[in-house]
Structures are given as C-alpha cells and as structure tokens.
Design a protein around this motif. Structure first.
Motif, PDB file in Angstrom:
ATOM      1  N   CYS A   1     -55.128  -4.098  24.920  1.00 20.68           N
ATOM      2  CA  CYS A   1     -55.797  -2.949  24.293  1.00 20.68           C
ATOM      3  C   CYS A   1     -55.494  -2.926  22.796  1.00 20.68           C
ATOM      4  O   CYS A   1     -56.381  -2.676  21.974  1.00 20.68           O
ATOM      5  CB  CYS A   1     -55.326  -1.639  24.917  1.00 20.68           C
ATOM      6  N   LEU A   2     -54.256  -3.188  22.462  1.00 18.24           N
ATOM      7  CA  LEU A   2     -53.867  -3.194  21.042  1.00 18.24           C
ATOM      8  C   LEU A   2     -54.551  -4.330  20.297  1.00 18.24           C
ATOM      9  O   LEU A   2     -54.976  -4.160  19.149  1.00 18.24           O
ATOM     10  CB  LEU A   2     -52.345  -3.292  20.908  1.00 18.24           C
ATOM     11  N   TRP A   3     -54.686  -5.484  20.945  1.00 18.00           N
ATOM     12  CA  TRP A   3     -55.377  -6.617  20.307  1.00 18.00           C
ATOM     13  C   TRP A   3     -56.818  -6.252  19.968  1.00 18.00           C
ATOM     14  O   TRP A   3     -57.360  -6.713  18.967  1.00 18.00           O
ATOM     15  CB  TRP A   3     -55.383  -7.827  21.228  1.00 18.00           C
ATOM     16  N   GLN A   4     -57.437  -5.425  20.812  1.00 13.53           N
ATOM     17  CA  GLN A   4     -58.830  -5.046  20.589  1.00 13.53           C
ATOM     18  C   GLN A   4     -58.984  -4.076  19.420  1.00 13.53           C
ATOM     19  O   GLN A   4     -60.072  -3.949  18.872  1.00 13.53           O
ATOM     20  CB  GLN A   4     -59.409  -4.418  21.862  1.00 13.53           C
ATOM     21  N   ARG A   5     -57.930  -3.404  19.045  1.00 13.92           N
ATOM     22  CA  ARG A   5     -58.019  -2.426  17.964  1.00 13.92           C
ATOM     23  C   ARG A   5     -58.058  -3.069  16.580  1.00 13.92           C
ATOM     24  O   ARG A   5     -58.741  -2.573  15.680  1.00 13.92           O
ATOM     25  CB  ARG A   5     -56.830  -1.458  18.025  1.00 13.92           C
ATOM     26  N   TRP A   6     -57.318  -4.129  16.375  1.00 15.47           N
ATOM     27  CA  TRP A   6     -57.199  -4.729  15.043  1.00 15.47           C
ATOM     28  C   TRP A   6     -58.530  -5.189  14.465  1.00 15.47           C
ATOM     29  O   TRP A   6     -58.808  -4.933  13.289  1.00 15.47           O
ATOM     30  CB  TRP A   6     -56.166  -5.862  15.056  1.00 15.47           C
ATOM     31  N   PRO A   7     -59.387  -5.871  15.225  1.00 13.20           N
ATOM     32  CA  PRO A   7     -60.679  -6.258  14.654  1.00 13.20           C
ATOM     33  C   PRO A   7     -61.551  -5.054  14.266  1.00 13.20           C
ATOM     34  O   PRO A   7     -62.314  -5.129  13.308  1.00 13.20           O
ATOM     35  CB  PRO A   7     -61.335  -7.098  15.752  1.00 13.20           C
ATOM     36  N   HIS A   8     -61.428  -3.953  15.008  1.00  9.72           N
ATOM     37  CA  HIS A   8     -62.176  -2.749  14.606  1.00  9.72           C
ATOM     38  C   HIS A   8     -61.679  -2.250  13.253  1.00  9.72           C
ATOM     39  O   HIS A   8     -62.475  -1.867  12.394  1.00  9.72           O
ATOM     40  CB  HIS A   8     -62.048  -1.638  15.649  1.00  9.72           C
ATOM     41  N   ALA A   9     -60.367  -2.265  13.076  1.00 11.10           N
ATOM     42  CA  ALA A   9     -59.816  -1.848  11.784  1.00 11.10           C
ATOM     43  C   ALA A   9     -60.315  -2.769  10.672  1.00 11.10           C
ATOM     44  O   ALA A   9     -60.669  -2.304   9.575  1.00 11.10           O
ATOM     45  CB  ALA A   9     -58.289  -1.842  11.842  1.00 11.10           C
ATOM     46  N   ALA A  10     -60.369  -4.065  10.960  1.00 11.74           N
ATOM     47  CA  ALA A  10     -60.878  -5.022   9.966  1.00 11.74           C
ATOM     48  C   ALA A  10     -62.348  -4.753   9.669  1.00 11.74           C
ATOM     49  O   ALA A  10     -62.770  -4.780   8.503  1.00 11.74           O
ATOM     50  CB  ALA A  10     -60.682  -6.454  10.464  1.00 11.74           C
ATOM     51  N   ALA A  11     -63.148  -4.475  10.696  1.00 13.09           N
ATOM     52  CA  ALA A  11     -64.576  -4.195  10.493  1.00 13.09           C
ATOM     53  C   ALA A  11     -64.759  -2.946   9.631  1.00 13.09           C
ATOM     54  O   ALA A  11     -65.625  -2.914   8.749  1.00 13.09           O
ATOM     55  CB  ALA A  11     -65.282  -4.023  11.837  1.00 13.09           C
ATOM     56  N   ILE A  12     -63.942  -1.944   9.867  1.00 15.01           N
ATOM     57  CA  ILE A  12     -64.014  -0.727   9.050  1.00 15.01           C
ATOM     58  C   ILE A  12     -63.694  -1.064   7.601  1.00 15.01           C
ATOM     59  O   ILE A  12     -64.394  -0.631   6.668  1.00 15.01           O
ATOM     60  CB  ILE A  12     -63.057   0.354   9.597  1.00 15.01           C
ATOM     61  N   LEU A  13     -62.660  -1.862   7.390  1.00 20.05           N
ATOM     62  CA  LEU A  13     -62.292  -2.270   6.033  1.00 20.05           C
ATOM     63  C   LEU A  13     -63.418  -3.050   5.372  1.00 20.05           C
ATOM     64  O   LEU A  13     -63.789  -2.776   4.216  1.00 20.05           O
ATOM     65  CB  LEU A  13     -61.008  -3.102   6.058  1.00 20.05           C
ATOM     66  N   PHE A  14     -63.999  -4.008   6.093  1.00 17.19           N
ATOM     67  CA  PHE A  14     -65.109  -4.790   5.530  1.00 17.19           C
ATOM     68  C   PHE A  14     -66.297  -3.886   5.196  1.00 17.19           C
ATOM     69  O   PHE A  14     -66.971  -4.079   4.188  1.00 17.19           O
ATOM     70  CB  PHE A  14     -65.540  -5.914   6.471  1.00 17.19           C
ATOM     71  N   GLY A  15     -66.552  -2.911   6.051  1.00 15.77           N
ATOM     72  CA  GLY A  15     -67.649  -1.992   5.792  1.00 15.77           C
ATOM     73  C   GLY A  15     -67.417  -1.158   4.547  1.00 15.77           C
ATOM     74  O   GLY A  15     -68.317  -1.014   3.709  1.00 15.77           O
TER      75      GLY A  15
END
Length: 158
Positions: free
Chosen positions: A35-49
């Motif tokens: 579950c934690l592994w799935q969170r990091w890419p979302h954080a990265a996507a938010i940053l890229f956005g």
C-alpha cells in the motif's frame, strides 16, 4: 479540454487517491508495505503536475506524470495478485513468505519499539463491488495515465 486542464485533472486525481489512502489510514486501516509503495508514485504525479502548471515544460512533465500513474497502477495490479493468491508477495508482509521469521523473539514482545506491527499484504482490509483498495487504485491509476497521455500528446492551438 486543453492540455493544462488535462494536467490539472490528472494531478487532482492523484491528489484525491492519495488523500483517500490517508483518510482510510485515519479510519484505522493501517497500510501494508505494498500500500505504501502505491502512494509514492501518486506523490510524484502530483509534484509533476504542479511543476507542469508552474515552471516545467508541460509535455515532458505530463510524460513523467503518465509514468508515475502507470507505476502506481502496476503496483496495484501486483498487490491485487498478492491479495488473490495469484503470486507471492514480499516475504516481509505475506503469510506464505514467513514474514515474521527474520524477527527476534524480543522484537515480538508487547511494547517492543523494535518493530512496527506487521500489516499483511495478502489480506484484503476493505473492498467494494468485489475489488480491494489495491484493485481500485490500479483501475483509477491507469485511467489517470490515459489522461496524462492525452495531456502530453494534445495538439496546441495554432
């Protein structure tokens, strides 16, 4: 929709999914390792956005956002497979992997600060319509990857 609107939509989507994960955690659903592994890419996507909407060239940032969404989607598919017993998960959080075998007896005693409680990756904590949180994350993340892709390939008005 314009490419900026698409980036905003995809960024907001990752924000909502990440906020939802933290909301479930606040309600007592402790996250497992996957579950934690799935969170990091979302954080990265938010940053890229955010960067795409402020200082970075939009298209390269949108490509990175798409890759982040695909990554969390892939983690979601992997986690779903672990939950359904299609394949083994990490030994540290799966029942079949002997996840507690590497821990000392002292670290398993109540009150020990040596380890956090182990949340099993192969147990479904919550589901709706037959899909677990990992499955919903995968589905939503792949949809977000499509939005990111459209943002990266959108024609600019002449």
């Amino acid at each position: 929709m314009t490419e900026r609107q698409l980036v905003l939509l995809a960024t907001a989507g990752s924000f909502v999914l990440l906020a939802g994960a933290f909301g479930f955690q606040a309600l007592g659903y402790a996250p497992c390792k996957l579950c934690l592994w799935q969170r990091w890419p979302h954080a990265a996507a938010i940053l890229f956005g955010v960067l795409a909407l402020t200082i970075l060239p939009l298209r390269p940032a949108a490509v990175l956002g798409a890759l982040a969404a695909l990554t969390t989607g892939a983690f979601g598919v992997y986690h779903t497979g672990v939950e359904r017993g299609w394949w083994e998960g990490p030994a540290s959080c799966s029942s079949s992997g002997g996840g507690l075998s590497g821990l000392s007896a002292e670290s398993l005693l109540p009150g020990s600060a040596a380890v956090d409680p182990v949340v099993m990756c192969d147990e479904v904590a919550w589901q709706v319509l037959g899909l677990s949180m990992a499955s919903w994350n995968a589905s939503a993340s792949f949809a977000l990857a499509v939005i990111w892709f459209f943002a990266a390939t959108a024609r600019r008005p002449a």
